[in-house]
Design a protein around this motif. Structure first.
Motif, PDB file in Angstrom:
ATOM      1  N   PRO A 220      43.506  30.466  -8.338  1.00 40.85           N
ATOM      2  CA  PRO A 220      43.966  31.532  -7.597  1.00 40.85           C
ATOM      3  C   PRO A 220      42.847  32.137  -6.772  1.00 40.85           C
ATOM      4  O   PRO A 220      41.929  32.205  -7.190  1.00 40.85           O
ATOM      5  N   GLU A 221      43.271  32.704  -5.574  1.00 42.78           N
ATOM      6  CA  GLU A 221      42.296  33.391  -4.839  1.00 42.78           C
ATOM      7  C   GLU A 221      41.866  34.679  -5.322  1.00 42.78           C
ATOM      8  O   GLU A 221      40.749  34.968  -5.328  1.00 42.78           O
ATOM      9  N   ASP A 222      42.804  35.292  -5.803  1.00 41.31           N
ATOM     10  CA  ASP A 222      42.816  36.405  -6.250  1.00 41.31           C
ATOM     11  C   ASP A 222      42.081  36.634  -7.672  1.00 41.31           C
ATOM     12  O   ASP A 222      42.397  35.534  -8.292  1.00 41.31           O
ATOM     13  N   VAL A 223      41.641  37.768  -8.122  1.00 48.69           N
ATOM     14  CA  VAL A 223      41.244  37.582  -9.405  1.00 48.69           C
ATOM     15  C   VAL A 223      42.489  37.684 -10.419  1.00 48.69           C
ATOM     16  O   VAL A 223      43.386  38.166  -9.986  1.00 48.69           O
TER      17      VAL A 223
ATOM     18  N   ILE B 279      38.339  26.298 -13.075  1.00 42.28           N
ATOM     19  CA  ILE B 279      37.795  24.927 -12.590  1.00 42.28           C
ATOM     20  C   ILE B 279      37.240  24.281 -13.859  1.00 42.28           C
ATOM     21  O   ILE B 279      36.437  24.979 -14.660  1.00 42.28           O
TER      22      ILE B 279
ATOM     23  N   GLU C 246      35.526  42.588 -13.440  1.00 43.69           N
ATOM     24  CA  GLU C 246      36.055  41.025 -13.688  1.00 43.69           C
ATOM     25  C   GLU C 246      35.055  40.035 -13.844  1.00 43.69           C
ATOM     26  O   GLU C 246      35.139  39.176 -14.075  1.00 43.69           O
TER      27      GLU C 246
ATOM     28  N   PRO D 198      40.445  29.233  -0.346  1.00 40.19           N
ATOM     29  CA  PRO D 198      39.073  29.568  -0.850  1.00 40.19           C
ATOM     30  C   PRO D 198      38.922  30.127  -1.879  1.00 40.19           C
ATOM     31  O   PRO D 198      39.695  30.689  -2.786  1.00 40.19           O
TER      32      PRO D 198
ATOM     33  N   ASN E  25      37.611  31.799  -5.636  1.00 38.54           N
ATOM     34  CA  ASN E  25      37.398  33.409  -6.012  1.00 38.54           C
ATOM     35  C   ASN E  25      35.819  33.446  -6.277  1.00 38.54           C
ATOM     36  O   ASN E  25      35.375  32.547  -6.842  1.00 38.54           O
TER      37      ASN E  25
ATOM     38  N   ARG F 281      34.168  32.812  -9.575  1.00 36.04           N
ATOM     39  CA  ARG F 281      34.199  31.656 -10.264  1.00 36.04           C
ATOM     40  C   ARG F 281      34.327  30.763  -9.095  1.00 36.04           C
ATOM     41  O   ARG F 281      35.211  29.738  -8.934  1.00 36.04           O
TER      42      ARG F 281
ATOM     43  N   PRO G 129      33.414  27.205  -7.571  1.00 40.20           N
ATOM     44  CA  PRO G 129      33.433  25.770  -8.442  1.00 40.20           C
ATOM     45  C   PRO G 129      32.011  25.302  -8.347  1.00 40.20           C
ATOM     46  O   PRO G 129      31.153  25.447  -7.451  1.00 40.20           O
ATOM     47  N   PRO G 130      31.652  24.439  -9.390  1.00 37.53           N
ATOM     48  CA  PRO G 130      30.464  23.979  -9.451  1.00 37.53           C
ATOM     49  C   PRO G 130      30.034  22.844  -8.571  1.00 37.53           C
ATOM     50  O   PRO G 130      31.198  22.419  -7.795  1.00 37.53           O
TER      51      PRO G 130
END
Lengths: 399, 350
Positions: free
Chosen positions: A360-363, A374, B42, B300, B302, B305, B307-308
């Motif tokens: 998800p794009e959002d937190v 991932i 976060e 796109p 986050n 996080r 991606p590696p």
């Protein structure tokens, strides 16, 4: 031409301006001021114009979210504004809307299941109570979201995914007409194409008619069969996509088209530019005669006195409706024709079901499942879960 | 009256007195391996991860990217207007005429903002102060940096408002921002930004909130001003159409990295990164009919996080095993063309 599903005749919506302690009405904002058009079954009618031209108000009046000041809308043989109570409610099953802002048009305190299921709550006869969850999950699947996410809240989705939720709600009752009010303008470029392609797929599959309201002329050209151009509450030009984009006769349409940037640096300096002076005047006090005359490069004395009729005018090939005393064809954007390819089902051009597996794009909020994380050991393709339309393939480039 | 200010009053660039900043070989600004991160509850959001580019005199450099790609943060880091904390710049340099702005004395740096580097923001209504007349706000530049008195400064403000084509400038100099239309407010912000004749102008989505006919007016104004003053212009936008119209070179950003850097004609003719290619293929064009939009799947990432490997690999049509394991560096394919993809040659050849 397919039969007319919706006919608007001379629609007017004025908002009173009140002032003083006694709230006297001192004037009116003429948001929509005499607009007429037909919408045919299964077609897309694009409505373009700059901010303040009344295109969104038009959408709201057609939904009867606003009562019109005057005028009528004939929907499938029924005069919409004469209906009351249950008849109107029944009518609403056939005409639905999706809004511009996917952030404010979904109730943040309801789950996706509640939001999409709400139409079934109001129109109980559509789906029996026991079948609602299934119906909602089917809808999520249709718009490319993971049916398991039925209990999530809007904030757990990205903008593009939220717009898919809004679309699922819009098509829940299988309407005949869907009013799309700037459905992609709040989205990022790469996500915008996904939603446009989704709307096109749904139209093919469900035979929906769209009234597609947007300010982006490129998107409108891409999706529309016919296009209407609005300026200060009036329709100034209406015709097929070809007529409006290749043979525009109204100076405002011509100026609008010339101002759209084309993503091709080789055309720099070679395109005809009509730069309009000034801003759009206030709809509370629109100019006399032709409303465009204050910014028009063709304006003459007659323009400020006499309002041009919105009638069929010659465009070099049959003619189409335009409201200008001096209507004259002028090609602004030389168009290259790309042969339409059959929609390739294996390709998944709308990126459906991406939402199921992609992060998800959002937190993520607490409770977001593991799917969003991932895992470097998994091959890339795994992130794009989807059966029919995701596997990306090298694209055959068209030039 | 200028005794208390560090700057001495100077007239227009090139017409007399000299700035203490002199471009080296025409190069005004160099951003070198810049990193910016935001420390949030976060986690750490890595907004910029090693961005390098340079800007020459009179050049227009576009920074293209979607929301969250780090393009605005780059601009804010150059201007030194990031909120720190939560933002942090762990490494990198921003050199203006050879001097690193990031390690400069804060007071000295303050005096670069306006006379040397200035910025235009997307939303003029929130960028302008609602409780001061616009003329006062423009004049503030002259009072602060040139030590002028109120009436002289206001006179200069009127001149600038005329230069950016605000009708009846003298009457409207005392008007407040809300009394202007969106396009006029943007002109006022441009007037403020060019007031002290900066060498570098950063325009962060200057026309995104405007209607298309007004957008054309504003882009025209910016182009004229740049021509007139030989400014280096950094244009930050997501609009491939606007970039095609004005930029000399473009940087494409994705997840806080440059994925492609190239001359504008090359970039559109044959993109060397799958993301750039995807962007170009996914936008409808007003001069084409019957186009098939090839959307980029997915979203796109986050920024907490990323991606590696290659940050774009989960959405990439070319992705192979190496892409999730090894991050491609920005490399020069042919002179002047850079891309960060393991398979750029393949993308180019396709």
């Amino acid at each position: 031409m397919p039969e007319v599903i919706l006919r608007a005749t001379d629609l007017v919506k004025h908002y009173p301006i009140k002032a003083g302690v006694l709230r006297h009405t001192v004037g009116h904002v003429k948001a929509v001021d005499g607009v007429s058009f037909d919408l045919h079954k299964g077609e897309t009618l694009g409505i373009v114009g700059e901010s303040g031209c009344g295109k969104s108000t038009l959408g709201r009046v057609l939904m009867r979210l606003e009562e019109p000041t005057s005028g009528s809308v004939d929907f499938d043989g029924v005069d919409m504004f004469q209906q009351s109570g249950s008849a109107m409610r029944r009518l609403r099953r056939d005409i639905q809307i999706i809004f511009q802002d996917p952030y404010t048009s979904l109730n943040p305190r309801k789950t996706v299941g509640d939001i999409i299921g709400e139409p079934f709550e109001i129109h109980r006869e559509v789906v029996p109570k026991g079948g609602r969850k299934k119906a909602v999950q089917d809808l999520l699947d249709v718009v490319g979201l993971n049916p398991e996410h039925i209990n999530r809240y809007p904030h757990q989705f990205s903008g593009g995914q939220r717009q898919r939720i809004g679309i699922a709600r819009g098509i829940a009752l299988r309407p005949k007409v869907l009013i799309c009010d700037e459905p992609v303008s709040a989205l990022d470029v790469s996500v915008q194409a996904q939603v446009v392609n989704l709307l096109e797929r749904l139209q093919r599959e469900m035979g929906l008619a769209y009234l597609f309201i947007a300010h982006d002329l490129s998107v409108v050209r891409h999706i529309s069969d016919r296009v209407g151009v609005m300026y200060l509450g009036k329709m100034v030009e209406l015709g097929t996509e070809d007529e409006v984009y290749q043979r525009p006769t109204h100076p405002y349409t011509q100026a609008l088209l010339s101002a759209v940037p084309v993503p091709d640096p080789t055309l720099r300096g070679k395109r005809e530019q009509i730069v309009l002076s000034g801003d759009v005047p206030s709809p509370a006090n629109p100019p006399s005669g032709c409303r465009f005359h204050t910014r028009c490069f063709k304006a003459q004395d007659v323009c400020s006195v006499e309002e041009p009729e919105f009638v069929q005018r010659p465009d070099g090939a049959g003619g189409h409706r335009s409201a200008c005393h001096f209507a004259e064809v002028r090609q602004i954007v030389p168009t290259s024709d790309i042969p339409t390819r059959e929609p390739d089902e294996g390709r998944g051009s709308d990126g459906a079901r991406i939402g199921a597996g992609a992060p998800p794009e959002d937190v993520p909020a607490p409770g977001v499942d593991e799917r969003g994380v991932i895992d470097p050991t998994r091959p890339a393709a795994d992130y794009q879960i989807g059966h029919d339309d995701v596997a990306p393939e090298p694209r055959d480039r068209q030039s | 009256m200028s005794a208390t200010t560090v700057d001495t009053p100077q007239e227009k660039r090139g017409s007399g007195s000299k700035s203490k900043y002199v471009p080296q070989d025409g190069c005004l600004l160099e951003v070198d391996d810049l990193y910016v991160e935001f420390h949030t509850e976060e986690g750490v959001a890595k907004a910029i991860n090693g961005v390098s580019f340079d800007l020459s005199q009179g050049e227009t450099l576009a920074i293209l990217g979607e929301s969250g790609s780090g393009k605005s943060v780059t601009a804010q880091a150059i201007m030194g207007i990031l909120d720190m904390p939560p933002a942090k710049i762990p490494s990198g340099q921003v050199r203006y005429c050879g001097r690193d702005l990031l390690t400069m004395d804060p007071n000295e740096r303050r005096h670069t903002r306006g006379p040397e580097i200035s910025m235009i923001f997307q939303d003029a209504l929130s960028a302008l102060n609602p409780v001061f007349p616009v003329g006062w706000q423009i004049a503030e530049m002259f009072r602060q940096h040139r030590g002028m008195n109120k009436s002289d400064a206001l006179e200069r403000a009127v001149g600038l408002m005329e230069r950016v084509s605000i009708p009846a400038a003298r009457e409207r100099v005392k008007a407040y921002p809300h009394q202007f239309s969106g396009g006029m407010r943007q002109r006022i912000m441009i007037a403020m930004a060019i007031a002290l004749d900066p060498a570098v102008l950063i325009a962060d989505e200057p026309t995104t909130a405007l209607d298309v006919t007004v957008q054309a007016q504003i882009m025209q104004l910016l182009a004229d001003l740049q021509q007139e003053r030989q400014m280096g212009l950094i244009l930050i936008t997501h609009d491939l159409g606007v970039v095609a119209d004005v930029a000399d070179r473009a940087c494409v950003m994705y997840a806080g990295r440059l994925v492609e850097k190239s001359e504008i004609l090359d970039l559109y003719a044959a993109p060397a990164h799958p993301y750039t290619r995807g962007l170009i293929d996914s936008i409808p064009r007003v001069d084409q009919k019957g186009q098939t939009l090839a959307a980029i799947g997915g979203l796109p990432p986050n920024l907490t996080r990323i991606p590696p490997g290659c940050p774009f690999h989960p959405r990439c049509y070319l992705a192979r095993d190496i892409c999730s394991g090894e991050r491609p560096e920005l490399r020069e394919l042919v002179p002047g063309r850079f891309a960060a993809c393991h398979f750029s040659e393949e993308v180019l050849g396709a």
